[in-house]
Scaffold this motif. Structure first.
Motif, PDB file in Angstrom:
ATOM      1  N   HIS A 166       0.897  -1.235   0.064  1.00  0.00           N
ATOM      2  CA  HIS A 166      -0.075   0.044   0.010  1.00  0.00           C
ATOM      3  C   HIS A 166       0.958   1.264  -0.042  1.00  0.00           C
ATOM      4  N   ILE A 167       1.854   1.291   0.719  1.00  0.00           N
ATOM      5  CA  ILE A 167       2.735   2.385   0.984  1.00  0.00           C
ATOM      6  C   ILE A 167       3.537   2.498  -0.610  1.00  0.00           C
ATOM      7  N   THR A 168       4.161   1.504  -1.109  1.00  0.00           N
ATOM      8  CA  THR A 168       4.453   1.685  -2.474  1.00  0.00           C
ATOM      9  C   THR A 168       3.458   2.055  -3.579  1.00  0.00           C
ATOM     10  N   SER A 169       2.183   1.584  -3.603  1.00  0.00           N
ATOM     11  CA  SER A 169       1.213   2.147  -4.374  1.00  0.00           C
ATOM     12  C   SER A 169       0.832   3.387  -4.113  1.00  0.00           C
ATOM     13  N   SER A 170       0.807   4.087  -3.092  1.00  0.00           N
ATOM     14  CA  SER A 170       0.348   5.326  -2.892  1.00  0.00           C
ATOM     15  C   SER A 170       1.513   6.425  -3.365  1.00  0.00           C
ATOM     16  N   LEU A 171       2.774   5.704  -2.971  1.00  0.00           N
ATOM     17  CA  LEU A 171       3.749   6.849  -3.260  1.00  0.00           C
ATOM     18  C   LEU A 171       4.000   6.729  -4.823  1.00  0.00           C
ATOM     19  N   LYS A 172       3.769   5.820  -5.581  1.00  0.00           N
ATOM     20  CA  LYS A 172       3.656   5.579  -7.140  1.00  0.00           C
ATOM     21  C   LYS A 172       2.645   6.745  -7.625  1.00  0.00           C
ATOM     22  N   ALA A 173       1.394   6.444  -7.039  1.00  0.00           N
ATOM     23  CA  ALA A 173       0.215   7.202  -7.450  1.00  0.00           C
ATOM     24  C   ALA A 173       0.510   8.740  -7.341  1.00  0.00           C
ATOM     25  N   LEU A 174       1.006   9.033  -5.998  1.00  0.00           N
ATOM     26  CA  LEU A 174       1.159  10.505  -5.707  1.00  0.00           C
ATOM     27  C   LEU A 174       2.189  11.105  -6.711  1.00  0.00           C
ATOM     28  N   ARG A 175       3.276  10.501  -6.606  1.00  0.00           N
ATOM     29  CA  ARG A 175       4.387  11.046  -7.410  1.00  0.00           C
ATOM     30  C   ARG A 175       4.005  11.485  -8.752  1.00  0.00           C
ATOM     31  N   PHE A 176       2.832  10.422  -9.231  1.00  0.00           N
ATOM     32  CA  PHE A 176       2.423  10.867 -10.740  1.00  0.00           C
ATOM     33  C   PHE A 176       1.585  11.957 -10.651  1.00  0.00           C
ATOM     34  N   LYS A 177       0.694  11.894  -9.583  1.00  0.00           N
ATOM     35  CA  LYS A 177      -0.401  12.917  -9.509  1.00  0.00           C
ATOM     36  C   LYS A 177       0.074  14.320  -9.053  1.00  0.00           C
ATOM     37  N   LEU A 178       1.328  14.366  -8.552  1.00  0.00           N
ATOM     38  CA  LEU A 178       2.026  15.702  -8.034  1.00  0.00           C
ATOM     39  C   LEU A 178       3.300  15.990  -8.819  1.00  0.00           C
ATOM     40  N   LYS A 179       3.622  15.301  -9.849  1.00  0.00           N
ATOM     41  CA  LYS A 179       4.844  15.667 -10.616  1.00  0.00           C
ATOM     42  C   LYS A 179       4.913  17.001 -10.680  1.00  0.00           C
ATOM     43  N   ASP A 180       3.756  17.795 -11.270  1.00  0.00           N
ATOM     44  CA  ASP A 180       3.986  19.282 -11.454  1.00  0.00           C
ATOM     45  C   ASP A 180       4.542  20.236  -9.982  1.00  0.00           C
ATOM     46  N   PHE A 181       4.289  19.530  -9.058  1.00  0.00           N
ATOM     47  CA  PHE A 181       4.680  20.008  -7.705  1.00  0.00           C
ATOM     48  C   PHE A 181       5.904  19.588  -7.077  1.00  0.00           C
ATOM     49  N   MET A 182       6.656  18.914  -7.463  1.00  0.00           N
ATOM     50  CA  MET A 182       7.972  18.246  -7.078  1.00  0.00           C
ATOM     51  C   MET A 182       8.946  19.567  -6.868  1.00  0.00           C
ATOM     52  N   VAL A 183       8.889  20.270  -7.673  1.00  0.00           N
ATOM     53  CA  VAL A 183       9.962  21.493  -7.660  1.00  0.00           C
ATOM     54  C   VAL A 183       9.637  22.251  -6.298  1.00  0.00           C
ATOM     55  N   ALA A 184       8.329  22.448  -5.988  1.00  0.00           N
ATOM     56  CA  ALA A 184       7.829  23.246  -5.019  1.00  0.00           C
ATOM     57  C   ALA A 184       7.997  22.190  -3.654  1.00  0.00           C
TER      58      ALA A 184
END
Length: 194
Positions: A166-184
């Protein structure tokens, strides 16, 4: 009477008696000297001219109350004081302007950071709401409440492998959905939460 032949002492007395011709003679006699003194210290012709004009204007306006022993010394000291006052005022103004600009930059940076943080927060909330319930709960326990995999497994009655999934799955989904915010995230120091 030829005013050019008069001594400074006599010109000073005539000035005090409201003699405009005496004033004009003092002006023509000392204008250049005062200008050179001011210009040497300031390096600005316009500012030097302005200060010299102010000295002579003050001389005329206060002619009845000024006590002048030695005219040339009085004028030289007066222009030097005007130059010093001008420089001090310029320094204070410059420091104030630097302070205002610095404060503005700090407030602008704080505002931009706050806006970015708020945007990231709402994007994270939205992305979390789109995760499956159990995956979202595991993620929140892991990243927000800082529980270990073992503690989460016990609390949610799951195997440790299921928690890791579940942790791996959530991190993968969040990284994809928040890719535009990674710099922030890096700027705000929040990336470690992911």
């Amino acid at each position: 009477m030829d005013y050019k032949l008069l001594s400074n002492e006599i010109l000073s007395k005539l000035l005090k008696a409201d003699d405009e011709i005496a004033f004009k003679e003092i002006y023509s006699r000392y204008w250049k000297l005062l200008f050179q003194t001011a210009y040497y210290r300031l390096g600005s012709k316009e500012t030097a001219k302005e200060l010299v004009q102010n000295v002579f204007l003050n001389l005329w306006e206060k002619r009845n109350v000024l006590i002048i022993d030695k005219l040339e010394n009085y004028l030289q000291i007066t222009i030097k004081n005007r130059v010093i006052n001008y420089i001090e005022t310029s320094i204070v103004q410059r420091k104030y302007q630097e302070h205002v600009v610095s404060s503005y930059d700090d407030r602008t940076m704080e505002t931009e950071s706050t806006v970015q943080y708020n945007e990231l927060y709402f994007a994270l909330e939205k992305a979390l709401s789109e995760l499956p319930v159990k995956t979202r709960e595991v993620f929140q326990l892991s990243r927000f409440e800082k529980l270990s995999v073992k503690e989460i497994a016990i609390q949610m009655n799951l195997s440790e492998k299921a928690v890791e999934y579940h942790i791996t799955s959530s991190l993968k989904a969040l990284r994809f959905k928040l890719k535009d915010f990674m710099v922030a995230c890096f700027i705000l120091g929040s990336y470690h939460n992911f």
